[in-house]
Design an enzyme around this catalytic site. Sequence first.
Site: not given
Length: 906
Positions: A502, A595
């Site tokens: 991220e 995720e």
Amino acid sequence: MLGKPWRHVAVGLMWACVAALPAVARERIDLATGWRFHRGDPVGATARLMYDVRPEVTASADGKVADARPDEAVQAKAGAQDRVLKPWVLPSANAFIKDPARRHRRPEGHPGSDVDFVRPGFDDSGWQAVTLPHDWAIAGPFLETGPYGGMGRLQTWGPVWYRRALDIPASDRGRSLFLDVDGAMSYATVWLNGKLVGGWPYGYNSFRLDLTPWAQPGGANQLVIRLDNPPESARWYPGAGLYRKVWLTKTAPVHVAHWGTRITTPQVSAQEATVAVDVRVDNDGASAARVDVLTEIFALDADGKPMGEVVVTARKPQVAVPARGQGVVTMSLRIAKPRLWGPRPQQQPHRYLAVTRLQGKAGVLDRYETPFGIRTLRFDANTGLHVNGQPVKLQGVNQHHDLGALGAAFNVRAAERQLEILQAMGANAIRMAHNPPDPALLVLTDRMGLLVVDEIFDSWERKKTPLDFHLIFPDWHEADLRAMLRRDRNHPSVIMWSIGNEVGEQYTGAAGAAVARRLHEIAREEDPTRPTTTAMNFAKSDMPLPAEVDLISLNYQGEGIRQDPEFVGTDRIRTPPQYPNFHKRFPDKLILSSETASAFSSRGVYLFPVTSASSSITRDGRGGDSKALQVSGYELYAVDFGSSADKVFAALDAHPYVAGEFVWTGFDYLGEPTPYYAARSSYSGIVDLAGFPKDRYWLYQSRWRPELPMAHLLPHWTWPERMGQVTPVHAFTSGDEAELFLNGRSLGKRKKGAGQYRLRWDDVVYEPGELKLQAYRDGKPWATASVATAGAAARLELKADRAAIAADGSDLGFVTLTITDAAGRPVPRADARIRFSVDGPGDIVATDNGDATSFEPFPSTSRKAFSGQALAIVRGRVGAAGKLVVRAEADGLAAAEVTLHSRAGR
């Protein structure tokens, strides 16, 4: 490329000498004991000991939304009065910088040598004696007010010092001497005998420093290590101190280089495997050398011990190694009918050991041991991951590096226990979030047959917290990445490299893609046998970043982010489901969900009303309680950008080309306690911080182990205040249908429909007694479950995870306490204060209860139960075998005991 098999083999830690083989010159000494520890610098010394000038922090980043956009770096420049250690530390990276022109030249002198704590003669007898691995912050106390919930409410920042005498006998004169550090948090600087050796800023990487120029064989040697972990440096608990092992390695001047083997398997079939062994040989001497390089391969048993005779041997004679230089040799060996490494439960994790010897005129100069495995990988965009030709769905979890009440100090048994619990649930894969693990963890995943996504960075050049590792990325990214790749590339459990999580460069278009391209190229140079990926929560299929990596890893985007109407018009990330877009844009790239979920729950806590939806955000009255800081255990509630497990399962089933998922997270972890930053630990784990499964554990087990007859009911059934009120009952089962009974009365059958992963009886009116579930599969009885109303708390029960532990000062026993009524039924909301003790040659090193709001220090032997349970962690004393009697007491309750045996050896 990715449609073809990726073949690879793997190495673990440098192993101890194999008993069946002759002794050699290499020694590897565990520097676990003999350390003295101190917090804080001498007065006036801090300014002279900074690695670099840090930006000024004017506001805490604590509690920032977990998927907030990373910020541009803030530049801080040293003034004329600032003399930083960076120029002396940067040369430690030179072995990992490919371009010689970019390597660092060390300045003259030894900064810090005049600081009292660095001086060899300094009296440190008043400092604390510690044993490594050591996490100095985990003992607390917790910071109950103010910021730092994100970092676990434990102070991990500030300078600390470690000192230790090194025994370097005169017989070591002429040998090469190295300090090998598996991990130090962070900005490590090392002196030997008052001379600055070097250092390494990134707290998660392993590194080596050459002690040879500064060592005094036959004389006194004083090793000094200073760490300086910053505040505002992490989004979770980073740990503190020398939290992984530290080693002294001794070799002949001509030796196998650090992480100097690379083993690959270019061809693998049932009949034969070709094993390619690349060996880098260092010559630290002033004269050129010629050595014979011999590699023998042994098969290993399940415990990692060589069995039988040598399987195959290869020799390269008279390899030239220049003075102060390096030689590289490649050997090819063939193994008939290879025993393949594969993930459990479908396959077996068979391993081999390559023993490489360097032979000179005077005899054996070095022996280097490389455990590895033989297996093939294929990453198919439509059918997912194939291991050894068999399709394997990724049933994975994300894991942070802390071990709960033990903190970040790595312990093999504690990590093994976590993996055992996850495997019993049906997990077959682990994503290292978001940093390189302790090397011993990969030895475990190799042995236990778990697949691994090995990840290097949580940030690149853009920051998530003011003082995170974006500060060092420009100088250190190449060295950090190459170091991780060389250390880990021979582990068969590692199946891909994640170069970032991220990262803020998702937002910067072509500039961010250029950074990803650079990291990808480094990874392919070091290890062309595995694909690269980066976890994306923002970048879309039409952006340049996804094109730069081999595999597509999506965080939450697959099932969609913030698609509820209430988020319309907000400035947060809002993303419709993205699997189809990425699959269309990259038809040849495998897609995985790196995720998923980020669902919340507190073990044993159930809040009402219960949502009728399959997934809900968490708010007061919607699964959350911001006063109690707890989240409902009905397992339907999640972070704003996440989803329940049920919603994720439906998205994966609707897109069967997705290779699988990594749930956020397997275990609760210290820090990042979303949604309540006044707490100490996360709520997203399938298993709580103490290692007690939440109800969600059985939901995943019902999906990931469909062959296992199982059923699970929730909530508990002790609700005197809910007499006559609707109290929904949910069931998780690997069956396809179930009937619920309350006190013998049928409340009806429910059958799973498309997209249903639990069975719900949402109109049950509470009355005390017993709930029973009969699950069916294909119309036949499959499994049963029951819960009953408990009486008043009456007694304690203790259960140990194992009957015996090793008397080595490291092995641990985990003892679970449960509060029951007089009939032995668990009392689900009992919270009595428990007093733990142990008789015999052992100690209680920590306790916990899994409550994210508990601020009792972990070393305390007194702790309140949470949802009727608590945990005591017991350690035997070094060399003191005997019986350990663990006792639990609480006012007004019958005490309990359990016996463990502490034995010499494992």
